[in-house]
Design a protein around this motif. Structure first.
Motif, mmCIF file in Angstrom:
data_model
loop_
_atom_site.group_PDB
_atom_site.id
_atom_site.type_symbol
_atom_site.label_atom_id
_atom_site.label_comp_id
_atom_site.label_asym_id
_atom_site.label_seq_id
_atom_site.Cartn_x
_atom_site.Cartn_y
_atom_site.Cartn_z
ATOM 1 N N MET A 1 6.769 3.268 7.378
ATOM 2 C CA MET A 1 7.228 3.902 8.618
ATOM 3 C C MET A 1 7.734 2.846 9.604
ATOM 4 S SD MET A 1 4.126 6.642 9.050
ATOM 5 C CE MET A 1 4.425 6.781 10.817
ATOM 6 N N THR A 2 7.054 1.718 9.654
ATOM 7 C CA THR A 2 7.449 0.647 10.577
ATOM 8 C C THR A 2 8.803 0.075 10.204
ATOM 9 O OG1 THR A 2 5.104 0.086 10.879
ATOM 10 C CG2 THR A 2 6.729 -1.530 11.598
ATOM 11 N N VAL A 3 8.989 -0.233 8.920
ATOM 12 C CA VAL A 3 10.272 -0.798 8.469
ATOM 13 C C VAL A 3 11.384 0.229 8.572
ATOM 14 C CG1 VAL A 3 11.471 -1.936 6.563
ATOM 15 C CG2 VAL A 3 9.027 -2.325 6.903
ATOM 16 N N ASN A 4 11.059 1.488 8.338
ATOM 17 C CA ASN A 4 12.050 2.561 8.371
ATOM 18 C C ASN A 4 12.663 2.749 9.761
ATOM 19 O OD1 ASN A 4 12.215 6.109 7.760
ATOM 20 N ND2 ASN A 4 13.577 4.533 6.986
ATOM 21 N N ILE A 5 12.019 2.203 10.775
ATOM 22 C CA ILE A 5 12.580 2.259 12.128
ATOM 23 C C ILE A 5 13.910 1.508 12.186
ATOM 24 C CG2 ILE A 5 12.220 1.528 14.532
ATOM 25 C CD1 ILE A 5 9.243 1.952 14.100
ATOM 26 N N PHE A 6 14.036 0.462 11.378
ATOM 27 C CA PHE A 6 15.218 -0.391 11.415
ATOM 28 C C PHE A 6 16.182 -0.170 10.261
ATOM 29 C CE2 PHE A 6 11.766 -2.826 13.469
ATOM 30 C CZ PHE A 6 12.304 -2.920 14.744
ATOM 31 N N THR A 7 15.683 0.327 9.129
ATOM 32 C CA THR A 7 16.558 0.462 7.973
ATOM 33 C C THR A 7 16.098 1.606 7.086
ATOM 34 O OG1 THR A 7 17.435 -0.677 6.009
ATOM 35 C CG2 THR A 7 15.183 -1.183 6.643
ATOM 36 N N SER A 8 17.063 2.162 6.334
ATOM 37 C CA SER A 8 16.760 3.201 5.345
ATOM 38 C C SER A 8 17.009 2.711 3.933
ATOM 39 C CB SER A 8 17.609 4.454 5.619
ATOM 40 O OG SER A 8 17.309 5.001 6.888
ATOM 41 N N ASP A 9 17.310 1.414 3.797
ATOM 42 C CA ASP A 9 17.569 0.825 2.495
ATOM 43 C C ASP A 9 16.274 0.725 1.691
ATOM 44 O OD1 ASP A 9 17.738 -1.808 0.700
ATOM 45 O OD2 ASP A 9 19.765 -1.015 0.927
ATOM 46 N N PHE A 10 16.262 1.268 0.487
ATOM 47 C CA PHE A 10 15.054 1.352 -0.327
ATOM 48 C C PHE A 10 14.466 -0.036 -0.600
ATOM 49 C CE2 PHE A 10 12.371 2.465 -3.918
ATOM 50 C CZ PHE A 10 11.966 3.761 -3.638
ATOM 51 N N LYS A 11 15.307 -0.982 -0.992
ATOM 52 C CA LYS A 11 14.820 -2.328 -1.299
ATOM 53 C C LYS A 11 14.262 -3.017 -0.063
ATOM 54 C CE LYS A 11 17.891 -3.322 -5.205
ATOM 55 N NZ LYS A 11 18.976 -4.200 -5.719
ATOM 56 N N LYS A 12 14.963 -2.881 1.061
ATOM 57 C CA LYS A 12 14.501 -3.530 2.288
ATOM 58 C C LYS A 12 13.184 -2.937 2.768
ATOM 59 C CE LYS A 12 19.097 -4.887 3.905
ATOM 60 N NZ LYS A 12 20.138 -4.721 4.959
ATOM 61 N N ILE A 13 13.009 -1.638 2.585
ATOM 62 C CA ILE A 13 11.748 -1.011 2.983
ATOM 63 C C ILE A 13 10.597 -1.539 2.123
ATOM 64 C CG2 ILE A 13 10.474 1.159 3.087
ATOM 65 C CD1 ILE A 13 13.042 2.556 3.847
ATOM 66 N N ILE A 14 10.843 -1.709 0.833
ATOM 67 C CA ILE A 14 9.810 -2.251 -0.046
ATOM 68 C C ILE A 14 9.398 -3.648 0.416
ATOM 69 C CG2 ILE A 14 9.336 -3.128 -2.369
ATOM 70 C CD1 ILE A 14 10.945 -0.827 -3.493
ATOM 71 N N LEU A 15 10.397 -4.531 0.592
ATOM 72 C CA LEU A 15 10.105 -5.917 0.974
ATOM 73 C C LEU A 15 9.480 -5.991 2.355
ATOM 74 C CD1 LEU A 15 13.365 -7.647 -0.349
ATOM 75 C CD2 LEU A 15 11.105 -7.629 -1.415
ATOM 76 N N GLY A 16 10.016 -5.218 3.293
ATOM 77 C CA GLY A 16 9.490 -5.234 4.650
ATOM 78 C C GLY A 16 8.073 -4.703 4.728
ATOM 79 N N SER A 17 7.794 -3.647 3.984
ATOM 80 C CA SER A 17 6.451 -3.067 4.010
ATOM 81 C C SER A 17 5.424 -4.006 3.379
ATOM 82 C CB SER A 17 6.447 -1.713 3.293
ATOM 83 O OG SER A 17 6.818 -1.850 1.940
ATOM 84 N N ILE A 18 5.844 -4.773 2.374
ATOM 85 C CA ILE A 18 4.947 -5.768 1.790
ATOM 86 C C ILE A 18 4.595 -6.837 2.826
ATOM 87 C CG2 ILE A 18 4.775 -7.634 0.092
ATOM 88 C CD1 ILE A 18 6.427 -5.880 -1.812
ATOM 89 N N GLY A 19 5.606 -7.321 3.559
ATOM 90 C CA GLY A 19 5.362 -8.333 4.580
ATOM 91 C C GLY A 19 4.469 -7.826 5.699
ATOM 92 N N ILE A 20 4.767 -6.628 6.211
ATOM 93 C CA ILE A 20 3.955 -6.054 7.289
ATOM 94 C C ILE A 20 2.548 -5.730 6.796
ATOM 95 C CG2 ILE A 20 3.687 -4.036 8.790
ATOM 96 C CD1 ILE A 20 6.714 -4.001 9.086
ATOM 97 N N GLY A 21 2.448 -5.223 5.573
ATOM 98 C CA GLY A 21 1.137 -4.910 5.018
ATOM 99 C C GLY A 21 0.260 -6.140 4.889
ATOM 100 N N PHE A 22 0.842 -7.247 4.420
ATOM 101 C CA PHE A 22 0.054 -8.480 4.264
ATOM 102 C C PHE A 22 -0.347 -9.048 5.624
ATOM 103 C CE2 PHE A 22 -0.308 -13.118 3.257
ATOM 104 C CZ PHE A 22 -1.462 -13.007 2.490
ATOM 105 N N LEU A 23 0.566 -8.969 6.587
ATOM 106 C CA LEU A 23 0.230 -9.409 7.943
ATOM 107 C C LEU A 23 -0.946 -8.604 8.490
ATOM 108 C CD1 LEU A 23 0.812 -11.008 10.554
ATOM 109 C CD2 LEU A 23 2.491 -9.243 11.151
ATOM 110 N N GLY A 24 -0.895 -7.295 8.304
ATOM 111 C CA GLY A 24 -1.983 -6.441 8.761
ATOM 112 C C GLY A 24 -3.288 -6.743 8.046
ATOM 113 N N CYS A 25 -3.212 -7.058 6.748
ATOM 114 C CA CYS A 25 -4.420 -7.372 5.990
ATOM 115 C C CYS A 25 -5.067 -8.666 6.476
ATOM 116 C CB CYS A 25 -4.087 -7.490 4.501
ATOM 117 S SG CYS A 25 -3.777 -5.913 3.685
ATOM 118 N N VAL A 26 -4.258 -9.701 6.675
ATOM 119 C CA VAL A 26 -4.810 -10.980 7.130
ATOM 120 C C VAL A 26 -5.455 -10.825 8.503
ATOM 121 C CG1 VAL A 26 -4.241 -13.349 7.810
ATOM 122 C CG2 VAL A 26 -3.188 -12.338 5.767
ATOM 123 N N ALA A 27 -4.727 -10.211 9.436
ATOM 124 C CA ALA A 27 -5.275 -10.021 10.786
ATOM 125 C C ALA A 27 -6.519 -9.129 10.752
ATOM 126 C CB ALA A 27 -4.210 -9.413 11.693
#
Length: 270
Positions: free
Chosen positions: A205-231
């Motif tokens: 949902m967070t990445v989808n604010i900026f893009t609807s590209d399937f590949k970009k959503i996958i990569l972006g969600s992985i980055g945001i998910g890992f950031l959230g996990c570490v914090a």
């Protein structure tokens, strides 16, 4: 930084990264196909497997996986072959799994010591064996998406169009439901049954604010998910609270901040 010297925290970081990779891939498919409610139903249906595992004194994760896969296929079968509304089928399996889980746990002699970890998540307890299983799923899921990316995207966005192109839509749907079930069960250790649905949707949902590209959503969600996990892991360690709740709380804050910034920019552009 002293936390990095502890083996359990190193395992938690590696496990978080591997888990958010599979959740990023599968979660993007779930959001694109609007299967969020199904993922919630499978997640809670797996609770019946956990309860049965405790009752029979076998691996609860293995039993949860069996319940999750059977529930996923059951929803597909009832909605497509038996004329049952999909939301009704999901609600049925959701309620059945939770009810069976409660009954089995109540009938289990003694106390289920790891139950809170399955309900609310505690990735600090992850083992090397768990890491190997998650890594294997990462390899299988990545290979499938690399080889059949176009077909999966067609099915995710427009199943009718995929049928006209001669694609094996039913096969792809069942295979993806299998991967969704496995991902859900393996991810239970990270955030728990109660919060898992959020891990499969909030980063997307967070990445989808900026893009609807399937590949970009996958990569972006992985980055945001890992950031959230570490914090979330660091926060949970110092506050001595379940890691799953902290991870989801961080992801919610990230979403709200990003959404607020995006809305502010749009207002300024007008």
């Amino acid at each position: 930084m002293d936390l990095l010297n502890y083996a359990f925290f190193q395992n938690a970081l590696i496990g978080s990264l591997l888990t958010v990779i599979v959740c990023g891939i599968v979660g993007t498919y779930i959001v694109a196909r609007r299967l969020v409610f199904i993922s919630g139903g499978i997640t809670h249906a797996s609770f019946g497997g956990l309860g049965l595992g405790f009752y029979l004194h076998v691996n609860p994760i293995f039993m949860a996986l069996i319940f999750a896969v059977l529930s996923a296929f059951g929803v597909e079968w009832m909605s497509k072959k038996q004329g049952v509304r999909e939301d009704s089928a999901i609600a049925g399996f959701w309620a059945l799994g939770m009810a069976l889980g409660v009954i089995f746990i109540f009938r289990t002699p003694g106390y289920a010591p790891n139950l809170s970890a399955f309900l609310f998540g505690n990735i600090l307890t992850i083992s090397h064996t768990d890491l190997y299983w998650i890594a294997g799923l990462v390899v299988l899921l990545s290979a499938m998406f690399i080889l059949f990316f176009k077909e999966i995207v067609y099915v995710a966005f427009d199943g009718d169009f995929a049928i006209t192109q001669g694609l094996p839509v039913k096969l792809i749907e069942y295979v993806m439901m299998l991967f969704i079930s496995v991902t859900i069960v393996i991810s239970i250790r990270l955030v728990g049954i109660m919060l898992l649905m959020s891990l499969l949707t909030l980063p997307q949902m967070t990445v989808n604010i900026f893009t609807s590209d399937f590949k970009k959503i996958i990569l972006g969600s992985i980055g945001i998910g890992f950031l959230g996990c570490v914090a979330g892991l660091v926060t949970s360690y110092f506050l001595d609270v379940p890691s799953g709740a902290c991870i989801i709380l961080v992801l919610v804050v990230i979403f709200l901040v990003v959404k607020g910034i995006s809305s502010s920019r749009k207002r300024k552009m007008k």
